[in-house]
Scaffold this motif. Structure first.
Motif, PDB file in Angstrom:
ATOM      1  N   ILE A 295      -3.102  -2.210  -0.992  1.00  0.00           N
ATOM      2  CA  ILE A 295      -2.876  -2.217   0.453  1.00  0.00           C
ATOM      3  C   ILE A 295      -4.211  -2.144   1.175  1.00  0.00           C
TER       4      ILE A 295
ATOM      5  N   ALA B 288      -0.239  -5.934   0.349  1.00  0.00           N
ATOM      6  CA  ALA B 288       0.011  -6.042   1.788  1.00  0.00           C
ATOM      7  C   ALA B 288      -1.258  -5.735   2.561  1.00  0.00           C
TER       8      ALA B 288
ATOM      9  N   ILE C 104       1.233 -11.743  -1.329  1.00  0.00           N
ATOM     10  CA  ILE C 104       0.524 -10.810  -0.454  1.00  0.00           C
ATOM     11  C   ILE C 104       0.961 -11.080   0.982  1.00  0.00           C
ATOM     12  N   THR C 105       1.519 -10.085   1.623  1.00  0.00           N
ATOM     13  CA  THR C 105       1.915 -10.225   3.024  1.00  0.00           C
ATOM     14  C   THR C 105       0.768  -9.811   3.933  1.00  0.00           C
TER      15      THR C 105
ATOM     16  N   ASN D  22       0.166  -9.068   8.101  1.00  0.00           N
ATOM     17  CA  ASN D  22       0.741  -8.938   9.432  1.00  0.00           C
ATOM     18  C   ASN D  22      -0.228  -8.200  10.355  1.00  0.00           C
TER      19      ASN D  22
ATOM     20  N   LEU E  63       5.558  -2.015   7.200  1.00  0.00           N
ATOM     21  CA  LEU E  63       5.037  -3.344   6.871  1.00  0.00           C
ATOM     22  C   LEU E  63       4.417  -3.416   5.482  1.00  0.00           C
ATOM     23  N   VAL E  64       3.889  -2.300   4.992  1.00  0.00           N
ATOM     24  CA  VAL E  64       3.287  -2.328   3.659  1.00  0.00           C
ATOM     25  C   VAL E  64       4.258  -1.858   2.586  1.00  0.00           C
TER      26      VAL E  64
ATOM     27  N   ARG F 215       8.862  -7.080   2.427  1.00  0.00           N
ATOM     28  CA  ARG F 215       8.209  -8.137   1.651  1.00  0.00           C
ATOM     29  C   ARG F 215       8.512  -9.531   2.189  1.00  0.00           C
TER      30      ARG F 215
ATOM     31  N   SER G 125       5.699 -11.854   6.909  1.00  0.00           N
ATOM     32  CA  SER G 125       4.271 -12.169   6.796  1.00  0.00           C
ATOM     33  C   SER G 125       3.889 -13.122   7.918  1.00  0.00           C
TER      34      SER G 125
END
Length: 233
Positions: free
Chosen positions: A81, A132, A174-175, A177, A214-215, A220, A223
């Motif tokens: 993260i 994330a 990997i997201t 945001n 979000l993480v 998931r 994004s």
């Protein structure tokens, strides 16, 4: 404890929002590493978050940041993260009265730190098979505002960075945001605006809760989003 076993880097972790993020992620079971340059600021963070791990590094130094993040990954088994909360505000003058040095300073603290941290962390997120990233932009990035151009431009660039990374890292699970705060209820903002209606400000803990979501495992499928977190402010 939905982040148990996860390794998180929180830049700006000694700031008004960052402290709340560090505390929230620690409470969720993550190992949290906080880059810093100010020894006293980290000492204050350590008083409320004694299990937070400090990492002394200048985030505008590309080579130093890469070496530091490589050490984190080696020591803790990887990085899962990245929260880019490092930043700062300066402004208050029209564009034609604002020196380029202020523009450069705003770009460095708000954009350059995020770009360099992403470059240093992403290979390790890829090696972990996913992860994330959350970038802290600003409400100002999406709305016209006089006398805020340098800050707004830097924070708007953070949104473009977020969108580009979301597209690039989609195949790697990997997201990426962004959250867009307005005025946050911090001691610094209270001191700067003593007559403001603080009842309308959002508390750091409330924004930290959104970042945690979000993480976490239930976000998931999200994004490339830019999420307003300014409540009634």
């Amino acid at each position: 404890m939905d982040l148990a076993g996860k390794v998180a880097i929180v830049t700006g972790g000694t700031g008004g929002l960052g402290v709340a993020v560090v505390e929230r992620l620690l409470g969720a079971g993550a190992t949290v590493i906080t880059p810093y340059v100010d020894e006293m600021a980290f000492a204050r963070l350590h008083e409320c978050c004694p299990t937070a791990i400090g990492l002394r590094v200048d985030l505008t130094d590309e080579a130093a940041t890469k070496a530091a993040y490589d050490t984190v990954a080696t020591t803790h088994g990887g990085i899962d993260i990245l929260i880019n909360a490092a930043g700062g505000f300066a402004g208050g003058q029209p564009v034609h009265q604002t020196s380029w040095s202020l523009w450069q300073a705003q770009l460095d603290i708000n954009l350059k730190t995020a770009v360099i941290s992403c470059a240093a962390a992403i290979p390790h997120l890829i090696n972990r098979g996913g992860g994330a990233i959350v970038n802290v932009s600003s409400r100002t990035a999406t709305q016209p505002g006089a006398n805020l151009a340098a800050y707004a431009a830097a924070k708007r660039a953070v949104l473009q960075l977020t969108e580009a990374l979301a597209a690039e890292l989609l195949p790697h699970n990997i997201t990426v945001n962004a959250v867009l705060p307005s005025v946050i209820d911090t001691p610094a903002n209270r001191a700067a605006m003593p007559n403001a209606d603080r009842a309308r400000w959002v508390k750091p803990e409330e924004i930290a809760a959104v970042i945690h979501f979000l993480v976490g495992p239930t976000a998931r499928i999200i994004s490339g989003a830019a999420i307003p977190v300014y409540g009634k402010a």
